[in-house]
Design a protein around this motif. Sequence first.
Motif, mmCIF file in Angstrom:
data_model
loop_
_atom_site.group_PDB
_atom_site.id
_atom_site.type_symbol
_atom_site.label_atom_id
_atom_site.label_comp_id
_atom_site.label_asym_id
_atom_site.label_seq_id
_atom_site.Cartn_x
_atom_site.Cartn_y
_atom_site.Cartn_z
ATOM 1 N N SER A 1 16.991 -37.727 1.724
ATOM 2 C CA SER A 1 17.877 -36.802 2.285
ATOM 3 C C SER A 1 17.364 -35.706 3.302
ATOM 4 O O SER A 1 17.845 -35.431 4.090
ATOM 5 N N ALA A 2 16.291 -35.162 2.604
ATOM 6 C CA ALA A 2 15.630 -33.857 3.139
ATOM 7 C C ALA A 2 14.818 -34.298 4.415
ATOM 8 O O ALA A 2 14.791 -33.502 5.223
ATOM 9 N N LEU A 3 14.348 -35.636 4.751
ATOM 10 C CA LEU A 3 13.618 -36.206 5.683
ATOM 11 C C LEU A 3 14.516 -36.535 6.815
ATOM 12 O O LEU A 3 14.088 -36.652 7.945
ATOM 13 N N ALA A 4 15.672 -36.783 6.759
ATOM 14 C CA ALA A 4 16.691 -37.257 7.431
ATOM 15 C C ALA A 4 16.614 -36.331 8.886
ATOM 16 O O ALA A 4 16.886 -35.130 8.700
ATOM 17 N N ASP A 5 16.612 -37.035 9.924
ATOM 18 C CA ASP A 5 16.700 -36.094 11.282
ATOM 19 C C ASP A 5 15.639 -35.173 11.270
ATOM 20 O O ASP A 5 15.650 -34.464 12.247
ATOM 21 N N THR A 6 14.625 -35.231 10.622
ATOM 22 C CA THR A 6 13.559 -34.414 10.782
ATOM 23 C C THR A 6 12.184 -35.086 11.827
ATOM 24 O O THR A 6 11.491 -34.301 12.141
ATOM 25 N N GLY A 7 12.291 -36.371 11.969
ATOM 26 C CA GLY A 7 11.196 -37.051 12.590
ATOM 27 C C GLY A 7 10.053 -37.309 11.553
ATOM 28 O O GLY A 7 9.174 -38.132 12.233
ATOM 29 N N PHE A 8 10.039 -37.257 10.617
ATOM 30 C CA PHE A 8 9.094 -37.432 9.557
ATOM 31 C C PHE A 8 9.422 -38.613 8.669
ATOM 32 O O PHE A 8 10.729 -39.003 8.469
ATOM 33 N N GLN A 9 8.558 -39.527 8.198
ATOM 34 C CA GLN A 9 8.800 -40.736 7.492
ATOM 35 C C GLN A 9 7.862 -40.514 6.131
ATOM 36 O O GLN A 9 6.647 -40.108 6.113
ATOM 37 N N ALA A 10 8.691 -40.918 5.101
ATOM 38 C CA ALA A 10 7.671 -40.836 3.623
ATOM 39 C C ALA A 10 6.879 -42.194 3.558
ATOM 40 O O ALA A 10 7.369 -43.287 3.873
ATOM 41 N N GLY B 1 -5.917 -29.136 3.003
ATOM 42 C CA GLY B 1 -5.397 -28.214 3.776
ATOM 43 C C GLY B 1 -3.835 -28.326 4.115
ATOM 44 O O GLY B 1 -3.296 -27.722 4.647
ATOM 45 N N VAL B 2 -3.445 -29.588 3.648
ATOM 46 C CA VAL B 2 -2.178 -29.970 4.062
ATOM 47 C C VAL B 2 -1.108 -29.229 2.894
ATOM 48 O O VAL B 2 -1.830 -29.023 1.793
ATOM 49 N N ARG B 3 0.121 -29.300 2.980
ATOM 50 C CA ARG B 3 1.019 -28.847 2.030
ATOM 51 C C ARG B 3 1.050 -29.711 0.909
ATOM 52 O O ARG B 3 1.083 -30.975 1.110
ATOM 53 N N ILE B 4 1.016 -29.392 -0.457
ATOM 54 C CA ILE B 4 1.068 -30.071 -1.619
ATOM 55 C C ILE B 4 2.214 -29.849 -2.312
ATOM 56 O O ILE B 4 2.181 -28.627 -2.840
ATOM 57 N N ALA B 5 3.224 -30.643 -2.642
ATOM 58 C CA ALA B 5 3.967 -30.440 -3.740
ATOM 59 C C ALA B 5 4.092 -31.182 -5.046
ATOM 60 O O ALA B 5 4.117 -32.408 -4.873
ATOM 61 N N LEU C 1 8.476 -27.732 1.837
ATOM 62 C CA LEU C 1 6.965 -28.086 2.663
ATOM 63 C C LEU C 1 7.358 -28.022 4.135
ATOM 64 O O LEU C 1 6.129 -27.746 5.006
ATOM 65 N N LEU C 2 8.514 -28.563 4.691
ATOM 66 C CA LEU C 2 8.608 -28.476 5.970
ATOM 67 C C LEU C 2 8.912 -26.968 6.496
ATOM 68 O O LEU C 2 8.790 -26.834 7.849
ATOM 69 N N ARG C 3 9.514 -26.140 5.780
ATOM 70 C CA ARG C 3 9.852 -24.942 6.203
ATOM 71 C C ARG C 3 8.714 -24.050 6.586
ATOM 72 O O ARG C 3 8.704 -23.416 7.563
ATOM 73 N N GLN C 4 7.635 -24.191 5.831
ATOM 74 C CA GLN C 4 6.360 -23.468 6.059
ATOM 75 C C GLN C 4 5.191 -24.578 6.170
ATOM 76 O O GLN C 4 5.064 -25.138 4.984
ATOM 77 N N ARG C 5 4.729 -24.871 7.188
ATOM 78 C CA ARG C 5 3.925 -25.858 7.475
ATOM 79 C C ARG C 5 2.364 -25.420 6.920
ATOM 80 O O ARG C 5 1.764 -26.538 6.617
ATOM 81 N N ASP C 6 2.094 -24.353 7.096
ATOM 82 C CA ASP C 6 0.632 -23.759 6.523
ATOM 83 C C ASP C 6 0.826 -23.575 5.108
ATOM 84 O O ASP C 6 1.617 -22.908 4.590
ATOM 85 N N ARG C 7 -0.070 -23.858 4.398
ATOM 86 C CA ARG C 7 -0.370 -23.680 3.048
ATOM 87 C C ARG C 7 -0.553 -22.238 2.696
ATOM 88 O O ARG C 7 -1.425 -21.616 3.333
ATOM 89 N N PRO C 8 0.374 -21.635 1.802
ATOM 90 C CA PRO C 8 0.301 -19.998 1.640
ATOM 91 C C PRO C 8 -1.176 -19.857 0.818
ATOM 92 O O PRO C 8 -1.430 -20.784 0.112
ATOM 93 N N MET C 9 -1.263 -18.774 0.613
ATOM 94 C CA MET C 9 -2.656 -17.917 -0.021
ATOM 95 C C MET C 9 -2.241 -18.328 -1.534
ATOM 96 O O MET C 9 -3.210 -18.416 -2.321
ATOM 97 N N GLN C 10 -1.004 -18.137 -1.969
ATOM 98 C CA GLN C 10 -0.645 -18.224 -3.406
ATOM 99 C C GLN C 10 0.247 -19.062 -3.671
ATOM 100 O O GLN C 10 1.233 -19.555 -2.989
ATOM 101 N N PRO C 11 0.059 -19.899 -4.708
ATOM 102 C CA PRO C 11 0.813 -20.897 -5.088
ATOM 103 C C PRO C 11 2.169 -20.387 -5.618
ATOM 104 O O PRO C 11 2.501 -19.407 -6.092
ATOM 105 N N GLU C 12 3.345 -21.349 -5.232
ATOM 106 C CA GLU C 12 4.622 -21.027 -5.605
ATOM 107 C C GLU C 12 5.400 -22.044 -6.498
ATOM 108 O O GLU C 12 5.040 -23.104 -6.660
ATOM 109 N N ILE C 13 6.116 -21.618 -7.497
ATOM 110 C CA ILE C 13 6.795 -22.287 -8.504
ATOM 111 C C ILE C 13 8.421 -22.238 -8.164
ATOM 112 O O ILE C 13 8.903 -20.928 -8.149
#
Length: 350
Positions: free
Chosen positions: A104-113, A159-163, A325-337
């Motif tokens: 659902s979140a990837l729809a219309d973003t151009g990305f594929q899982a 270096g990529v975003r990891i959830a 993950l797609l809202r902020q493409r660069d991995r932040p310095m601090q992990p988020e929960i």
Amino acid sequence: MKSDQPKLTSSVGKRLAQRRQGVTLADVARIAKVSEITVSRVLRRQGAIAESTRERVLDAVQHVGYVPNRLAGGLASSGSKLVGVIVPSLTNIVFPEVLDGIRSALADTGFQAVIGVSDYDLNTEEELVASLLAWRPEAMVIAGVEHTPVARAMLEGSGVRIAEIMEIDSQPIDLAVGHSHRQAGYDTGRYLIDKGYRRFGYVGHDWTADRRAQLRHDGLVMALAEAGLELIDRSLHDGPSSTASGRSVLAALLSRQSALDVVVFSNDDMATGGVFHCMSAGIVPKVDLGLFGFNGLDIGQALPTPLSTLRSNRFLTGRTAIEMLLRQRDRPMQPEIIDTGYQILPGATA
């Protein structure tokens, strides 16, 4: 003109650059004290390389978590438009709901899982991590926070975003989306204690393959201890959860402990089997024995006596992970929960 942008210290700037660019061939070469050409030859298994040199290069690869880039030249610069997803199972209905949220979140973003299934095996997960990262995905989504040391090094160094999804009980590499399983177990215990239950039993499945089930068990035990109670007995099935194993394991537990007034199950699959045992044995759920599950599956709510359980927000977890993950493409310095929460479904079995 003087810039208003704050200057990064060299150490912070270096760490931020690594988060954005990932570990490179040059990093491996520097640690192994060889040329980049030598590293490339070792990884491609080309040419004659001294065994000591080969081992030194491979040790450096594992140490920094380097993954070869399978994208060629121009493609590498523009990205692969892929999002890697690793789940432990597709037969467990929990994970298709997560994948639906991702879709659902990837729809219309151009990305594929691109989806890999680890079958609850960390070594298989490690192989999938290496395979997916080699295609330089925009991001990775992985169920759980437990990984082999090699897989963790690859994920951290990519270096990529990891959830890491489905649980938030441990510090994530980058982003964690889900809920606390220990808190869910604790809240289950408090809910049942408030209902007047005092003689608790537990029916579960293999904890080595399902760390989250053990966390819920531990939270339940914590709630009981605070109330001056303890589990009277517990039975664990030596294998994955199933309706059949829930039925047989509850029967075995009750053959030892006939005076229990409530049994908590590791999940709804097991608890549904428990309901079937009660039906066959003439035990009336809630009246003779309380039964409580976890997950809030449709099958439990479709029973003639709807299952009392706790529902996790699986679709929301998958969708939220991709959106973040797609809202902020660069991995932040601090992990988020991010806590997507859960709800107790009162049902009619406890």
